[in-house]
Write a protein that holds these residues in place. Sequence first.
Motif, PDB file in Angstrom:
ATOM      1  N   MET A   1       0.750  -1.148  -0.016  1.00  0.00           N
ATOM      2  CA  MET A   1      -0.112  -0.064  -0.095  1.00  0.00           C
ATOM      3  C   MET A   1       0.881   1.295  -0.055  1.00  0.00           C
ATOM      4  O   MET A   1       2.096   1.478   0.614  1.00  0.00           O
ATOM      5  CB  MET A   1      -1.089  -0.046   1.207  1.00  0.00           C
ATOM      6  N   LEU A   2       0.503   2.194  -0.933  1.00  0.00           N
ATOM      7  CA  LEU A   2       1.289   3.437  -0.915  1.00  0.00           C
ATOM      8  C   LEU A   2       1.016   4.403   0.355  1.00  0.00           C
ATOM      9  O   LEU A   2      -0.335   4.312   1.018  1.00  0.00           O
ATOM     10  CB  LEU A   2       1.005   3.853  -2.335  1.00  0.00           C
ATOM     11  N   HIS A   3       1.771   5.371   0.386  1.00  0.00           N
ATOM     12  CA  HIS A   3       1.558   6.596   1.302  1.00  0.00           C
ATOM     13  C   HIS A   3       0.386   7.349   0.800  1.00  0.00           C
ATOM     14  O   HIS A   3       0.158   7.496  -0.336  1.00  0.00           O
ATOM     15  CB  HIS A   3       2.745   7.281   1.533  1.00  0.00           C
ATOM     16  N   PRO A   4      -0.430   7.860   1.700  1.00  0.00           N
ATOM     17  CA  PRO A   4      -1.617   8.614   1.169  1.00  0.00           C
ATOM     18  C   PRO A   4      -1.301   9.615   0.277  1.00  0.00           C
ATOM     19  O   PRO A   4      -2.029   9.870  -0.776  1.00  0.00           O
ATOM     20  CB  PRO A   4      -2.142   9.413   2.615  1.00  0.00           C
ATOM     21  N   ILE A   5       0.113  10.255   0.540  1.00  0.00           N
ATOM     22  CA  ILE A   5       0.340  11.358  -0.252  1.00  0.00           C
ATOM     23  C   ILE A   5       0.721  10.963  -1.884  1.00  0.00           C
ATOM     24  O   ILE A   5       0.154  11.396  -2.859  1.00  0.00           O
ATOM     25  CB  ILE A   5       1.565  12.338   0.066  1.00  0.00           C
ATOM     26  N   GLU A   6       1.125   9.696  -1.870  1.00  0.00           N
ATOM     27  CA  GLU A   6       1.298   9.299  -3.156  1.00  0.00           C
ATOM     28  C   GLU A   6       0.042   8.810  -3.751  1.00  0.00           C
ATOM     29  O   GLU A   6       0.069   8.995  -5.120  1.00  0.00           O
ATOM     30  CB  GLU A   6       2.496   7.930  -3.090  1.00  0.00           C
ATOM     31  N   GLU A   7      -0.754   8.086  -3.151  1.00  0.00           N
ATOM     32  CA  GLU A   7      -2.012   7.737  -3.597  1.00  0.00           C
ATOM     33  C   GLU A   7      -2.797   9.167  -4.257  1.00  0.00           C
ATOM     34  O   GLU A   7      -3.601   9.047  -5.037  1.00  0.00           O
ATOM     35  CB  GLU A   7      -2.882   7.169  -2.627  1.00  0.00           C
ATOM     36  N   ALA A   8      -2.687  10.111  -3.370  1.00  0.00           N
ATOM     37  CA  ALA A   8      -3.373  11.325  -3.616  1.00  0.00           C
ATOM     38  C   ALA A   8      -2.874  11.888  -5.064  1.00  0.00           C
ATOM     39  O   ALA A   8      -3.389  12.400  -5.920  1.00  0.00           O
ATOM     40  CB  ALA A   8      -3.499  12.354  -2.841  1.00  0.00           C
ATOM     41  N   LYS A   9      -1.450  11.866  -5.171  1.00  0.00           N
ATOM     42  CA  LYS A   9      -0.751  12.487  -6.540  1.00  0.00           C
ATOM     43  C   LYS A   9      -1.676  11.304  -7.621  1.00  0.00           C
ATOM     44  O   LYS A   9      -1.632  12.017  -8.634  1.00  0.00           O
ATOM     45  CB  LYS A   9       0.523  12.106  -6.378  1.00  0.00           C
ATOM     46  N   GLN A  10      -1.582  10.227  -7.435  1.00  0.00           N
ATOM     47  CA  GLN A  10      -2.375   9.188  -8.346  1.00  0.00           C
ATOM     48  C   GLN A  10      -3.826   9.653  -8.644  1.00  0.00           C
ATOM     49  O   GLN A  10      -4.532   8.993  -9.695  1.00  0.00           O
ATOM     50  CB  GLN A  10      -1.862   7.758  -8.066  1.00  0.00           C
ATOM     51  N   GLY A  11      -4.208  10.453  -7.983  1.00  0.00           N
ATOM     52  CA  GLY A  11      -5.695  10.698  -8.114  1.00  0.00           C
ATOM     53  C   GLY A  11      -6.672  10.001  -7.320  1.00  0.00           C
ATOM     54  O   GLY A  11      -8.032  10.055  -7.801  1.00  0.00           O
ATOM     55  N   LYS A  12      -6.195   9.264  -6.458  1.00  0.00           N
ATOM     56  CA  LYS A  12      -7.306   8.393  -5.335  1.00  0.00           C
ATOM     57  C   LYS A  12      -7.937   9.551  -4.536  1.00  0.00           C
ATOM     58  O   LYS A  12      -7.228   9.823  -3.591  1.00  0.00           O
ATOM     59  CB  LYS A  12      -6.588   7.596  -4.927  1.00  0.00           C
ATOM     60  N   GLU A  21      -7.551  15.355   7.360  1.00  0.00           N
ATOM     61  CA  GLU A  21      -7.380  15.203   8.520  1.00  0.00           C
ATOM     62  C   GLU A  21      -6.202  15.593   9.697  1.00  0.00           C
ATOM     63  O   GLU A  21      -6.050  16.184  10.552  1.00  0.00           O
ATOM     64  CB  GLU A  21      -8.054  13.992   9.239  1.00  0.00           C
ATOM     65  N   ALA A  22      -5.040  15.135   8.935  1.00  0.00           N
ATOM     66  CA  ALA A  22      -3.570  15.411   9.590  1.00  0.00           C
ATOM     67  C   ALA A  22      -3.385  17.055   9.641  1.00  0.00           C
ATOM     68  O   ALA A  22      -2.665  17.594  10.369  1.00  0.00           O
ATOM     69  CB  ALA A  22      -2.608  14.679   8.791  1.00  0.00           C
ATOM     70  N   ARG A  24      -5.602  19.539   9.222  1.00  0.00           N
ATOM     71  CA  ARG A  24      -6.991  20.459   9.578  1.00  0.00           C
ATOM     72  C   ARG A  24      -6.519  21.388  11.015  1.00  0.00           C
ATOM     73  O   ARG A  24      -6.837  22.629  10.809  1.00  0.00           O
ATOM     74  CB  ARG A  24      -8.225  19.670   9.766  1.00  0.00           C
ATOM     75  N   GLY A  25      -6.266  20.814  11.943  1.00  0.00           N
ATOM     76  CA  GLY A  25      -5.607  21.807  13.075  1.00  0.00           C
ATOM     77  C   GLY A  25      -4.657  22.823  12.635  1.00  0.00           C
ATOM     78  O   GLY A  25      -5.035  23.954  13.054  1.00  0.00           O
ATOM     79  N   MET A  26      -3.743  22.531  11.938  1.00  0.00           N
ATOM     80  CA  MET A  26      -2.690  23.540  11.631  1.00  0.00           C
ATOM     81  C   MET A  26      -3.516  24.605  10.656  1.00  0.00           C
ATOM     82  O   MET A  26      -3.271  25.834  10.829  1.00  0.00           O
ATOM     83  CB  MET A  26      -1.358  23.068  10.891  1.00  0.00           C
ATOM     84  N   ALA A  27      -4.209  24.026   9.891  1.00  0.00           N
ATOM     85  CA  ALA A  27      -4.919  25.267   9.037  1.00  0.00           C
ATOM     86  C   ALA A  27      -5.731  26.082   9.666  1.00  0.00           C
ATOM     87  O   ALA A  27      -5.897  27.276   9.638  1.00  0.00           O
ATOM     88  CB  ALA A  27      -5.504  24.189   7.977  1.00  0.00           C
ATOM     89  N   TYR A  28      -6.487  25.519  10.474  1.00  0.00           N
ATOM     90  CA  TYR A  28      -7.233  26.315  11.544  1.00  0.00           C
ATOM     91  C   TYR A  28      -6.592  27.311  12.388  1.00  0.00           C
ATOM     92  O   TYR A  28      -7.053  28.498  12.495  1.00  0.00           O
ATOM     93  CB  TYR A  28      -8.310  25.443  12.490  1.00  0.00           C
ATOM     94  N   ALA A  29      -5.553  26.725  12.837  1.00  0.00           N
ATOM     95  CA  ALA A  29      -4.666  27.650  13.718  1.00  0.00           C
ATOM     96  C   ALA A  29      -3.861  28.906  12.915  1.00  0.00           C
ATOM     97  O   ALA A  29      -4.107  30.047  13.485  1.00  0.00           O
ATOM     98  CB  ALA A  29      -3.564  26.872  14.407  1.00  0.00           C
ATOM     99  N   MET A  30      -3.743  28.426  11.763  1.00  0.00           N
ATOM    100  CA  MET A  30      -3.209  29.637  10.856  1.00  0.00           C
ATOM    101  C   MET A  30      -4.151  30.617  10.535  1.00  0.00           C
ATOM    102  O   MET A  30      -3.945  31.771  10.476  1.00  0.00           O
ATOM    103  CB  MET A  30      -2.375  29.002   9.700  1.00  0.00           C
ATOM    104  N   ALA A  31      -5.244  30.104  10.195  1.00  0.00           N
ATOM    105  CA  ALA A  31      -6.342  31.069   9.781  1.00  0.00           C
ATOM    106  C   ALA A  31      -6.554  31.923  10.945  1.00  0.00           C
ATOM    107  O   ALA A  31      -6.965  32.972  10.794  1.00  0.00           O
ATOM    108  CB  ALA A  31      -7.504  30.155   9.113  1.00  0.00           C
ATOM    109  N   TYR A  32      -6.800  31.232  12.112  1.00  0.00           N
ATOM    110  CA  TYR A  32      -7.145  32.215  13.232  1.00  0.00           C
ATOM    111  C   TYR A  32      -5.972  33.354  13.649  1.00  0.00           C
ATOM    112  O   TYR A  32      -6.436  34.457  13.825  1.00  0.00           O
ATOM    113  CB  TYR A  32      -7.468  31.140  14.503  1.00  0.00           C
TER     114      TYR A  32
END
Length: 59
Positions: A1-12, A21-22, A24-32
């Motif tokens: 099984m590939l790493h999620p980033i590699e799978e995302a690059k393949q369009g899955k 999910e990994a 999300r917290g950082m994105a909310y913190a930066m936006a705030y």
Amino acid sequence: MLHPIEEAKQGKREAFEPIVEAFRGMAYAMAYEVWVTFNIGYASKNYLKERIHYCTSKA
């Protein structure tokens, strides 16, 4: 099984959920942080403008 980033690059589409999910917290913190910084700067600018107007109109 590939790493999620590699799978995302393949369009899955299902590979994006764990990535989102990994980070999300950082994105909310930066936006705030950006929102608070902007609002403090905006409020300070308006306060200074009003204070200058008040002081110059009293003279």
